[in-house]
Write an enzyme that holds these catalytic residues in place. Structure first.
Site, PDB file in Angstrom:
ATOM      1  N   ASP A  37       0.859  -1.182   0.000  1.00 16.64           N
ATOM      2  CA  ASP A  37       0.000   0.000   0.000  1.00 16.64           C
ATOM      3  C   ASP A  37       0.898   1.236   0.000  1.00 16.64           C
ATOM      4  OD1 ASP A  37      -1.813   2.158   0.910  1.00 16.64           O
ATOM      5  OD2 ASP A  37      -3.220   0.522   1.300  1.00 16.64           O
ATOM      6  N   GLN A  96     -14.200   2.687   2.017  1.00 10.03           N
ATOM      7  CA  GLN A  96     -13.646   2.186   0.751  1.00 10.03           C
ATOM      8  C   GLN A  96     -13.374   3.335  -0.216  1.00 10.03           C
ATOM      9  OE1 GLN A  96     -16.098  -0.687  -1.353  1.00 10.03           O
ATOM     10  NE2 GLN A  96     -14.387  -1.302  -2.682  1.00 10.03           N
ATOM     11  N   HIS A 112     -10.378  -5.839  -2.407  1.00 13.26           N
ATOM     12  CA  HIS A 112      -9.028  -6.003  -1.869  1.00 13.26           C
ATOM     13  C   HIS A 112      -9.076  -6.191  -0.370  1.00 13.26           C
ATOM     14  CE1 HIS A 112     -10.010  -1.701  -1.883  1.00 13.26           C
ATOM     15  NE2 HIS A 112      -9.308  -1.602  -0.771  1.00 13.26           N
ATOM     16  N   PHE A 113      -8.056  -6.880   0.128  1.00 13.19           N
ATOM     17  CA  PHE A 113      -7.875  -7.069   1.567  1.00 13.19           C
ATOM     18  C   PHE A 113      -6.605  -6.347   2.001  1.00 13.19           C
ATOM     19  CE2 PHE A 113     -11.019 -10.063   3.206  1.00 13.19           C
ATOM     20  CZ  PHE A 113     -11.648 -10.427   2.030  1.00 13.19           C
ATOM     21  N   HIS A 114      -6.702  -5.720   3.173  1.00 16.37           N
ATOM     22  CA  HIS A 114      -5.551  -5.052   3.781  1.00 16.37           C
ATOM     23  C   HIS A 114      -4.926  -5.997   4.807  1.00 16.37           C
ATOM     24  CE1 HIS A 114      -6.809  -0.823   2.652  1.00 16.37           C
ATOM     25  NE2 HIS A 114      -7.982  -1.423   2.563  1.00 16.37           N
TER      26      HIS A 114
HETATM   27  P1  AMP Z   1      -9.797   1.155   0.513  1.00 15.03           P
HETATM   28  O1  AMP Z   1      -9.906   2.526   1.111  1.00 15.03           O
HETATM   29  O2  AMP Z   1     -10.144   0.041   1.441  1.00 15.03           O
HETATM   30  O3  AMP Z   1     -10.520   1.115  -0.795  1.00 15.03           O
HETATM   31  O4  AMP Z   1      -8.269   0.931   0.280  1.00 15.03           O
HETATM   32  C1  AMP Z   1      -7.589   1.383  -0.830  1.00 15.03           C
HETATM   33  C2  AMP Z   1      -6.142   1.372  -0.439  1.00 15.03           C
HETATM   34  O5  AMP Z   1      -5.397   1.472  -1.606  1.00 15.03           O
HETATM   35  C3  AMP Z   1      -5.729   2.524   0.486  1.00 15.03           C
HETATM   36  O6  AMP Z   1      -5.153   1.997   1.653  1.00 15.03           O
HETATM   37  C4  AMP Z   1      -4.727   3.298  -0.359  1.00 15.03           C
HETATM   38  O7  AMP Z   1      -3.680   3.780   0.415  1.00 15.03           O
HETATM   39  C5  AMP Z   1      -4.266   2.262  -1.349  1.00 15.03           C
HETATM   40  N1  AMP Z   1      -3.838   2.742  -2.638  1.00 15.03           N
HETATM   41  C6  AMP Z   1      -4.404   3.681  -3.412  1.00 15.03           C
HETATM   42  N2  AMP Z   1      -3.743   3.803  -4.571  1.00 15.03           N
HETATM   43  C7  AMP Z   1      -2.721   2.906  -4.527  1.00 15.03           C
HETATM   44  C8  AMP Z   1      -1.683   2.540  -5.424  1.00 15.03           C
HETATM   45  N3  AMP Z   1      -1.522   3.132  -6.611  1.00 15.03           N
HETATM   46  N4  AMP Z   1      -0.817   1.572  -5.041  1.00 15.03           N
HETATM   47  C9  AMP Z   1      -0.948   0.973  -3.840  1.00 15.03           C
HETATM   48  N5  AMP Z   1      -1.906   1.275  -2.951  1.00 15.03           N
HETATM   49  C10 AMP Z   1      -2.788   2.227  -3.290  1.00 15.03           C
END
Ligand code: AMP
Length: 145
Positions: free
Chosen positions: A37, A101, A107-109
């Site tokens: 991330d 989101q 996606h999973f964190h």
């Molecule tokens: P969500 O808010 O659960 O949809 O998570 C999206 C995640 O993607 C967030 O933690 C962002 O920091 C991450 N994110 C956004 N753009 C990118 C990218 N280009 N590469 C890696 N992570 C990203």
């Protein structure tokens, strides 16, 4: 965009999957891709996404995708643990804008946690140093089994 909507093939994770946007890759197999991330909530914050999916969230995902995806999440989480030796790990996933989101490809964190170190806010931390992310990705990748 929230719980209801149409999958946008122009979302950033779809671009990463197609190789149209950069990512700091950790792991990839037939079913999943894992990458760092770029706005990490903690050191080693890793994302795992299904490769063959147009689900915007977990509720929309096809059952046949969920099994291999969750196995991938566990495999990467074990590697994060082995590489970084956190005291704990948060594994989380958001559905809809109201939940937090921001990217509408499922996606999973995987977020390592250390005692006494507060979690940075979701989506409010600064951009990570790319060299540090590459080092972390290599450390985690080395522990994939
Ligand atoms: P969500 O808010 O659960 O949809 O998570 C999206 C995640 O993607 C967030 O933690 C962002 O920091 C991450 N994110 C956004 N753009 C990118 C990218 N280009 N590469 C890696 N992570 C990203």
């Amino acid at each position: 965009m929230s719980l209801d909507g149409t999958y946008d093939a122009g979302n950033i994770f779809a671009k990463i999957l197609r190789g149209e946007a950069p990512s700091v890759r950790v792991f990839e197999d037939e079913h999943v891709m894992a990458f760092m991330d770029v706005f990490p909530q903690a050191r080693g914050h890793t994302l795992v996404i299904p490769k063959h999916s147009t689900a915007r969230n977990f509720l929309e995902e096809e059952p046949r995708v969920i099994g291999p995806l969750m196995l991938g999440v566990q495999r990467v989480a074990r590697a994060v643990r082995a590489a970084l030796e956190p005291d704990g790990l948060v594994i989380t996933q958001f559905n809809g804008a109201a939940s937090g989101q921001t990217v509408y490809h499922l996606h999973f964190h995987i977020i390592p946690r250390w005692e006494g170190q507060p979690l940075k806010g979701h989506g409010v931390g600064g951009m990570a140093d790319m060299d540090e992310l590459k080092t972390l990705a290599a450390q985690i990748a080395a522990k994939i089994s």
